[in-house]
Scaffold this motif. Sequence first.
Motif, PDB file in Angstrom:
ATOM      1  N   ARG A  68     -21.525  -2.492  16.905  1.00  0.00           N
ATOM      2  CA  ARG A  68     -19.693  -2.122  16.751  1.00  0.00           C
ATOM      3  C   ARG A  68     -19.062  -2.626  15.472  1.00  0.00           C
ATOM      4  NH1 ARG A  68     -15.059  -4.729  18.046  1.00  0.00           N
ATOM      5  NH2 ARG A  68     -12.853  -3.027  18.974  1.00  0.00           N
ATOM      6  N   ARG A  69     -18.339  -1.222  14.695  1.00  0.00           N
ATOM      7  CA  ARG A  69     -17.558  -2.419  13.258  1.00  0.00           C
ATOM      8  C   ARG A  69     -16.490  -2.454  13.350  1.00  0.00           C
ATOM      9  NH1 ARG A  69     -18.054  -1.400   8.773  1.00  0.00           N
ATOM     10  NH2 ARG A  69     -19.886  -0.451   8.779  1.00  0.00           N
ATOM     11  N   THR A  70     -16.025  -3.554  12.651  1.00  0.00           N
ATOM     12  CA  THR A  70     -14.774  -3.824  13.217  1.00  0.00           C
ATOM     13  C   THR A  70     -14.025  -3.194  11.920  1.00  0.00           C
ATOM     14  OG1 THR A  70     -15.448  -6.141  11.733  1.00  0.00           O
ATOM     15  CG2 THR A  70     -15.533  -6.365  14.076  1.00  0.00           C
ATOM     16  N   TRP A  71     -12.745  -3.665  11.591  1.00  0.00           N
ATOM     17  CA  TRP A  71     -11.681  -2.442  10.301  1.00  0.00           C
ATOM     18  C   TRP A  71     -10.969  -3.981  10.226  1.00  0.00           C
ATOM     19  CZ3 TRP A  71     -13.075   2.054   9.133  1.00  0.00           C
ATOM     20  CH2 TRP A  71     -14.221   2.293   9.859  1.00  0.00           C
ATOM     21  N   ALA A  72     -10.708  -3.924   8.480  1.00  0.00           N
ATOM     22  CA  ALA A  72      -9.435  -4.831   8.301  1.00  0.00           C
ATOM     23  C   ALA A  72      -8.291  -4.547   8.982  1.00  0.00           C
ATOM     24  CB  ALA A  72      -9.980  -4.653   6.964  1.00  0.00           C
ATOM     25  N   ARG A  73      -8.110  -2.928   8.652  1.00  0.00           N
ATOM     26  CA  ARG A  73      -6.191  -3.367   9.411  1.00  0.00           C
ATOM     27  C   ARG A  73      -6.835  -1.865  10.476  1.00  0.00           C
ATOM     28  NH1 ARG A  73      -6.643  -2.187   4.009  1.00  0.00           N
ATOM     29  NH2 ARG A  73      -7.389  -0.027   5.033  1.00  0.00           N
TER      30      ARG A  73
ATOM     31  N   LEU B 164      -5.558   7.298   5.658  1.00  0.00           N
ATOM     32  CA  LEU B 164      -6.128   8.368   7.004  1.00  0.00           C
ATOM     33  C   LEU B 164      -7.961   7.991   7.060  1.00  0.00           C
ATOM     34  CD1 LEU B 164      -6.364  11.453   7.320  1.00  0.00           C
ATOM     35  CD2 LEU B 164      -7.156  11.859   5.010  1.00  0.00           C
ATOM     36  N   ALA B 165      -8.437   7.826   6.238  1.00  0.00           N
ATOM     37  CA  ALA B 165      -9.740   7.162   7.140  1.00  0.00           C
ATOM     38  C   ALA B 165     -10.385   6.627   8.219  1.00  0.00           C
ATOM     39  CB  ALA B 165     -10.883   6.534   5.997  1.00  0.00           C
ATOM     40  N   ASP B 166      -9.058   5.619   7.796  1.00  0.00           N
ATOM     41  CA  ASP B 166      -8.397   4.079   8.816  1.00  0.00           C
ATOM     42  C   ASP B 166      -8.276   5.235  10.209  1.00  0.00           C
ATOM     43  OD1 ASP B 166      -9.806   2.277   7.543  1.00  0.00           O
ATOM     44  OD2 ASP B 166      -6.969   1.621   6.982  1.00  0.00           O
ATOM     45  N   GLY B 167      -7.368   5.410  10.458  1.00  0.00           N
ATOM     46  CA  GLY B 167      -6.991   6.601  11.593  1.00  0.00           C
ATOM     47  C   GLY B 167      -8.232   7.467  11.916  1.00  0.00           C
ATOM     48  N   LEU B 168      -8.517   8.248  11.502  1.00  0.00           N
ATOM     49  CA  LEU B 168     -10.219   9.256  11.775  1.00  0.00           C
ATOM     50  C   LEU B 168     -11.327   8.648  12.212  1.00  0.00           C
ATOM     51  CD1 LEU B 168     -10.735  11.980   9.017  1.00  0.00           C
ATOM     52  CD2 LEU B 168      -9.378  12.223  10.970  1.00  0.00           C
ATOM     53  N   ALA B 169     -11.730   7.255  11.739  1.00  0.00           N
ATOM     54  CA  ALA B 169     -12.616   6.648  12.771  1.00  0.00           C
ATOM     55  C   ALA B 169     -11.743   5.960  13.821  1.00  0.00           C
ATOM     56  CB  ALA B 169     -13.309   5.519  12.165  1.00  0.00           C
ATOM     57  N   GLN B 170     -10.766   4.837  13.339  1.00  0.00           N
ATOM     58  CA  GLN B 170     -10.328   4.919  14.944  1.00  0.00           C
ATOM     59  C   GLN B 170      -9.840   5.296  16.147  1.00  0.00           C
ATOM     60  OE1 GLN B 170      -8.192   0.938  14.029  1.00  0.00           O
ATOM     61  NE2 GLN B 170      -9.114   0.856  11.830  1.00  0.00           N
ATOM     62  N   LEU B 171      -8.430   6.412  15.863  1.00  0.00           N
ATOM     63  CA  LEU B 171      -8.254   7.473  16.712  1.00  0.00           C
ATOM     64  C   LEU B 171      -8.667   7.886  16.885  1.00  0.00           C
ATOM     65  CD1 LEU B 171      -4.571   6.670  14.713  1.00  0.00           C
ATOM     66  CD2 LEU B 171      -5.548   4.771  16.627  1.00  0.00           C
ATOM     67  N   LEU B 172      -8.990   9.114  16.231  1.00  0.00           N
ATOM     68  CA  LEU B 172     -10.622  10.044  16.911  1.00  0.00           C
ATOM     69  C   LEU B 172     -11.836   9.863  16.869  1.00  0.00           C
ATOM     70  CD1 LEU B 172      -8.588  13.170  14.359  1.00  0.00           C
ATOM     71  CD2 LEU B 172      -8.463  11.760  16.151  1.00  0.00           C
TER      72      LEU B 172
ATOM     73  N   ARG C 143       1.106  -1.386  -0.156  1.00  0.00           N
ATOM     74  CA  ARG C 143       0.103   0.079  -0.051  1.00  0.00           C
ATOM     75  C   ARG C 143       0.696   1.214  -0.062  1.00  0.00           C
ATOM     76  NH1 ARG C 143      -5.520   0.053   0.857  1.00  0.00           N
ATOM     77  NH2 ARG C 143      -5.118   1.486   1.895  1.00  0.00           N
ATOM     78  N   ALA C 144      -0.117   2.242  -0.257  1.00  0.00           N
ATOM     79  CA  ALA C 144       1.099   3.010  -1.002  1.00  0.00           C
ATOM     80  C   ALA C 144       0.652   4.575   0.480  1.00  0.00           C
ATOM     81  CB  ALA C 144       0.940   4.420  -1.896  1.00  0.00           C
ATOM     82  N   ARG C 145       1.946   4.178   1.368  1.00  0.00           N
ATOM     83  CA  ARG C 145       1.451   5.235   2.984  1.00  0.00           C
ATOM     84  C   ARG C 145       2.054   6.085   3.026  1.00  0.00           C
ATOM     85  NH1 ARG C 145       0.530   1.231   6.916  1.00  0.00           N
ATOM     86  NH2 ARG C 145      -0.012   4.068   8.380  1.00  0.00           N
ATOM     87  N   GLY C 146       2.264   7.382   3.950  1.00  0.00           N
ATOM     88  CA  GLY C 146       2.621   8.074   3.941  1.00  0.00           C
ATOM     89  C   GLY C 146       3.708   8.636   4.002  1.00  0.00           C
TER      90      GLY C 146
END
Length: 273
Positions: free
Chosen positions: A234-239, A149-157, A25-28
Amino acid sequence: MTAPTPAAGAPDRAAPPGRPDGTERARGIRGVQPVAPLLGVLALGVCLVTSLDVVTAAVALGIEVALLPLLRIPPRTLLLRTSPVLVAVPLTAISIALYGRPSGRHWFDLGPAHVTDGSLTLALATALRVLAVGLPAVVLFIRVDPTDLADGLAQLLRLPARFVLGALAAVRMMTLLGEDWRQLGMARRARGVADTGRLRRGATMAFALLVLALRRATTLAVAMESRGFGAPGRRTWARTARFAGPEWAMVGVLVGIGVVSISVAVCAGTWRA
């Protein structure tokens, strides 16, 4: 047909984490979670907004320019991505210089516009501050994957998953607009209706593109609902999005830039809120 077996002695290579096809995956910036530069840029912006002097913004901008080569961004890409900021800076400076708070020596008056030493100083400070905030806000997100970014916004913030996933889908669909426009132009040219009337052609193509976007949005919404998006529970996440050492280092560097710039201005006696 059976899948070919690896040669004797060849290492068994497992697919790296990322996409299902095994591509990385193209990461930051070196795999840093995109939420880290987002929080860091917001903190840096708060530090610079609280200051109205030239020294604070100039020091912050100087540190950012010195650290810019570490990102290894091609000059052409950097220029293209920062072009909106480079255009906004002189426009902002001109407006502040003409309509800022008059103080000091007057240079000239033009109706409601008063150019003075105070307005020129404030215009310079504002231009440097816009550059100091806008430059990291652009360059730190050049290589960011919207999915990360979407993973971080939903899981971290802890932002609402429905909002985050809808915004992610919208960003993904935005990349198709250029291809849709090109296909509409080729279809009209094949029908012989794209040679005259550029304004009328552009208006009709824009309306057709809007209709196509609405249809695709409806189809995407139905597909997402059928796969459980928006369902209660509760939602689960692939990563799993993690905020660890590299992320804290990124936030620390950006906050440090703001703190150092304010400290230099205070020591120089130029800082003012």
